[in-house]
Each structure stands twice: as C-alpha cells, then as structure tokens.
Design an enzyme around this catalytic site. Structure first.
Site, mmCIF file in Angstrom:
data_model
loop_
_atom_site.group_PDB
_atom_site.id
_atom_site.type_symbol
_atom_site.label_atom_id
_atom_site.label_comp_id
_atom_site.label_asym_id
_atom_site.label_seq_id
_atom_site.Cartn_x
_atom_site.Cartn_y
_atom_site.Cartn_z
ATOM 1 N N LYS A 103 0.859 -1.186 0.000
ATOM 2 C CA LYS A 103 0.000 0.000 0.000
ATOM 3 C C LYS A 103 0.887 1.225 0.000
ATOM 4 C CE LYS A 103 -4.470 0.945 0.370
ATOM 5 N NZ LYS A 103 -5.602 0.063 0.046
ATOM 6 N N THR A 212 -15.263 -2.796 -7.150
ATOM 7 C CA THR A 212 -15.314 -3.017 -5.699
ATOM 8 C C THR A 212 -16.769 -3.102 -5.226
ATOM 9 O OG1 THR A 212 -13.272 -1.753 -5.544
ATOM 10 C CG2 THR A 212 -14.401 -2.215 -3.483
HETATM 11 N N1 GLU Z 1 -7.330 0.244 -3.120
HETATM 12 C C1 GLU Z 1 -8.104 -0.917 -3.370
HETATM 13 C C2 GLU Z 1 -8.174 -1.796 -2.134
HETATM 14 O O1 GLU Z 1 -7.988 -1.341 -1.027
HETATM 15 C C3 GLU Z 1 -7.671 -1.657 -4.627
HETATM 16 C C4 GLU Z 1 -6.270 -2.150 -4.641
HETATM 17 C C5 GLU Z 1 -5.815 -2.668 -6.005
HETATM 18 O O2 GLU Z 1 -6.600 -2.695 -6.932
HETATM 19 O O3 GLU Z 1 -4.635 -3.030 -6.072
HETATM 20 O O4 GLU Z 1 -8.490 -2.944 -2.220
#
Ligand code: GLU
Length: 432
Positions: A103, A212
């Site tokens: 992250k 999502t």
């Molecule tokens: N930021 C999103 C999460 O927390 C997506 C992460 C991604 O697609 O790599 O799952």
C-alpha cells in the site's frame, strides 16, 4: 483509540490464538518486508517549493508481486499505510489471486492542489520509488482520492524513469502522454502492467471502476440468506465515493432500498428509499449530499446507528468502535471500506449477534479486477466488460463460500474465517 496497525495486529493475534499457524510464521507477518518513507519536493504553481511526505509499504509477496492502492489524504501516515498493506496481503489471498500485499500514500489534501501540482506530486512519488516498482515487483492502484488519471501519469513516469522511448507515435488516447502507448505491447508489458486502475484508453480494464461495489454485491448475494437477511433489504451506506456510490447504485438496481447515504460533509436519510440518480445529480450541483429534497439531514454518527437490514461502511477505518458498536441497529454489516470496525467493536457486534461480512472479502472485487487488468496487459489482451464480470462473479462467490465454511468449522465469525483462509494460503507459499 488504537492506530489501524495496532488494530490489524490485534486481529492477527486473535487468529493466532484460534489456530496454530506456528510462531515463526506469525512473527514474520508482524512486520512488513519493506516500509519506505519518502519526501517529495514539488514546485507549486506560484513558484515556491513544497515538500510532501509519501509512503510505500511492501508487506508480503509470498503469493506474487506486492499489490495495493495509493491513498492521498491529510491524515495518511505510516501506521495506516502499514495496516492497509497487511490487509492487502490477506485480501489477495482470500480472493485467490497471485498477488502479495502493499500500500502507498501521500499526506496531502488533493483538493488544495491544482491539477498540474497533483500531476507533479504523483510523478514525484514514482520518481522516488521507481526502482522498487514494476509489473513483477510491485503494482499500485487507486485508493482514497486517487484516480485512473493519476494511474496513467504514474505509469507514464515509470516508463520515463526507465528510459523508455515510445515505439510508435501514440494515437490520441484518453490521456495523451509522452512515454505511454497502449498500442505497444512492450509498453503494456513493462510499464502499463505496473499500475492498475488506469483509464480504459490508457490500458485500463473494462469494469475496474465499479468492481469493488459490484464484487461486494456478489458477496452479499452469496451470503445474504446465511447472515439472516431478507430478500429485499433496507440498506444504509456510509461513503459516496467510487466504492459507496457504485454500491448504492448496484443495490438499488437489484431491488433493494437504499435509505441513507453520506459523504465526508453530510448524511441524508429517506426511509422509503433514495432516488440515487437524483442524489448524484444533487451532489454534483451543490458539492454535498445535504438538503436533498424529500430527505432528512442527519449526522454521520446517526447514519451508522440507523435502523436497517444492511449497514455498509464504505469510507474510512475506525468508524465503528467500542463507543458506538453497542448502538448499531443494523441486522448485518458489510465492510466495503478497509478496517472500519475495530477489534473491540467486532467482539461487541459478535455478542449482539450482528454478523459482519469483512473487508478483506467484501471489497476484494477491486483488486481482483486489478489483477485482471495486469493479466490483460501482460498478455496484450482486452476483455469486454461482460467477460470481466463473468470472471469476477464466481471468484467472489467461491471466496464467500469458503470463508463461511472456515468460520463455521472453527465456530468463529466471518472475519476470523477469512483470516484463517488467507493465512493458510500465504503460509503454504511462504519460503525461507
Ligand atoms: N485500493 C483498493 C483496495 O484497497 C484496490 C487495490 C488494487 O486494486 O490493487 O483494495
């Protein structure tokens, strides 16, 4: 209140007590592989220089390249990024994709920057980290306040830092960039695949935007009856960004009644259901949800405690804590945000008999479609939206079933079921 990383580690301790994974493996998961802080000096439009603090945490890559979004927020700090990176490692394992957890972030309020400043800042983040990024090392994506456009700038900067020169004059893509040519399979393989959530014209995947929210809906659908919810639910959603906004739309398109939504400034409720198209239009017009005709303005706290079938926190971590968990009236909760419920609140909700569909399952549709984007870029393919959704649905359903079974087998709640499944998968692939 504990910071999100302490919360994440408390969750890890809990699962380690429940099932024997071995001390060495658990100790290893208590630290990220790498935890990087950078300073990013940016020329502001007025000619002065400002230095921003940025981060990338590479947590664990037993299952594949580090994967996870980049967050721009004034409250972003290293402990939050570490927690989010840890959850990404588990999330990818739960989703069954060959990716590890990472992250990133920058401590900034992007609303205070001009578009040019935002681009320089985003490119600055990549400049400082380009050595450790790339399709087979670490693949960032959007998160809070980061957009497909930012991903396109970042992929372009990665190519630039690597000395890449475009082979063919780029056609006018969604965003025209100097070092990016999505028609060039070499570019896609080496740089495009280094970031996901790109605009479709710049090598992005169909369906990544709503992924999502949609993935969450598939999970809800698979577990609805098992968590004791009726066929048609009254739904409350905290957050109206990409995740919350899409989830609200999808739930309502499937015949559920979305009765309350909120953004960072306001919350509204209308017990016989909100017309979400009109809510969107209203928000666009006045920049906030408040004063939507026919709805009542409430606070974010009231929204969380509102009586409903399903409560969906889709904004930030630590919103349901030991202070308000006892007052929650929802019949079930599905976490589309990362880490919205603290470990203490988890216990309270469990005792109250309110099932929680955990983040690392419920919001894993986003990273799953990110994985599809990476896969398409590496293979030089472009799948239709229908193909993407057809692949996503069975994966989400499978993860949901497996987690339900794990939780039942260990007589625990769904979050622990998800942790057990994730840790088993990571442990199996962990090398010395
Ligand atoms: N930021 C999103 C999460 O927390 C997506 C992460 C991604 O697609 O790599 O799952």
């Amino acid at each position: 209140m504990q910071n999100p990383y302490q919360n994440a580690m408390a969750q890890l301790d809990k699962v380690a007590k429940m099932k024997n994974f071995g001390d060495e493996f658990i100790s290893r998961l208590r630290q990220p592989d790498r935890d990087i802080r950078i300073s990013i000096p940016i020329k502001m439009d007025n000619g002065t220089e400002k230095i921003f603090e940025g981060y990338r945490v590479q947590y664990n890559n037993a299952l594949g390249p580090y994967k996870g979004g980049i967050r721009y927020h004034p409250d972003t700090e290293i402990n939050e990024v570490k927690a989010l990176a840890f959850w990404m490692a588990l999330k990818c394992a739960v989703a069954g994709i060959p990716m590890g957890g990472g992250k990133g972030g920058i401590t900034v309020d992007p609303k205070e920057l001009s578009k040019d400043e935002l681009e320089r800042l985003s490119r600055g983040w990549v400049k400082k980290l380009s050595d450790i990024l790339g399709p087979h090392k670490d693949v960032p994506a959007p998160d809070v306040n980061t957009t497909p456009e930012i991903m396109a700038w970042m992929a372009d900067e990665l190519a630039k830092q690597s000395g890449y020169t475009v082979k063919v004059t780029p056609a006018p893509h969604q965003i025209s960039l100097k070092y990016s040519n999505p028609e060039d399979t070499e570019w896609l393989k080496n740089f495009g695949a280094g970031f996901t959530g790109k605009p479709i014209g710049n090598g992005g995947s169909e369906g990544r935007g709503p992924a999502t929210g949609l993935g969450g809906f598939y999970v809800f659908y698979a577990l609805r009856a098992r968590v004791g919810l009726p066929e048609k639910c009254k739904v409350v959603i905290q957050g109206f960004g990409n995740v919350g906004g899409n989830a609200a739309r999808i739930f309502s398109e499937h015949g559920h009644t979305v009765i309350a939504v909120s953004d960072s400034k306001s919350a509204i409720v209308k017990e016989d259901g909100l017309d979400l198209e009109q809510v969107e239009a209203h928000k666009k017009k006045i920049g906030a949800l408040r004063d939507f005709p026919g709805a009542k303005n409430i606070t974010n706290e009231e929204l969380l405690e509102f009586s409903c079938d399903l409560l969906v926190p889709a904004a930030f971590e630590n919103v349901i804590t030991d202070r308000n968990a006892g007052k929650i009236k929802a019949k079930a909760i599905m976490e589309l945000a990362n880490g919205p419920i603290t470990p203490e609140a988890d216990e309270i909700l469990f005792k109250k008999g309110i099932p929680v569909i955990p983040d690392i399952l419920a919001n894993s549709g986003g990273v799953t479609v990110s994985y599809f984007e990476w896969d398409q870029n590496l293979k030089g393919e472009h799948w239709s939206e229908q193909e993407v959704f057809n692949k996503l649905k069975p994966m989400m359903e499978d993860a949901a079933q497996k987690i339900f079974q794990k939780a039942q087998a260990s007589k625990t709640y769904l979050r622990m079921g998800a942790f057990i499944l994730a840790l088993e998968r990571i442990k199996e692939k962990s090398k010395n």
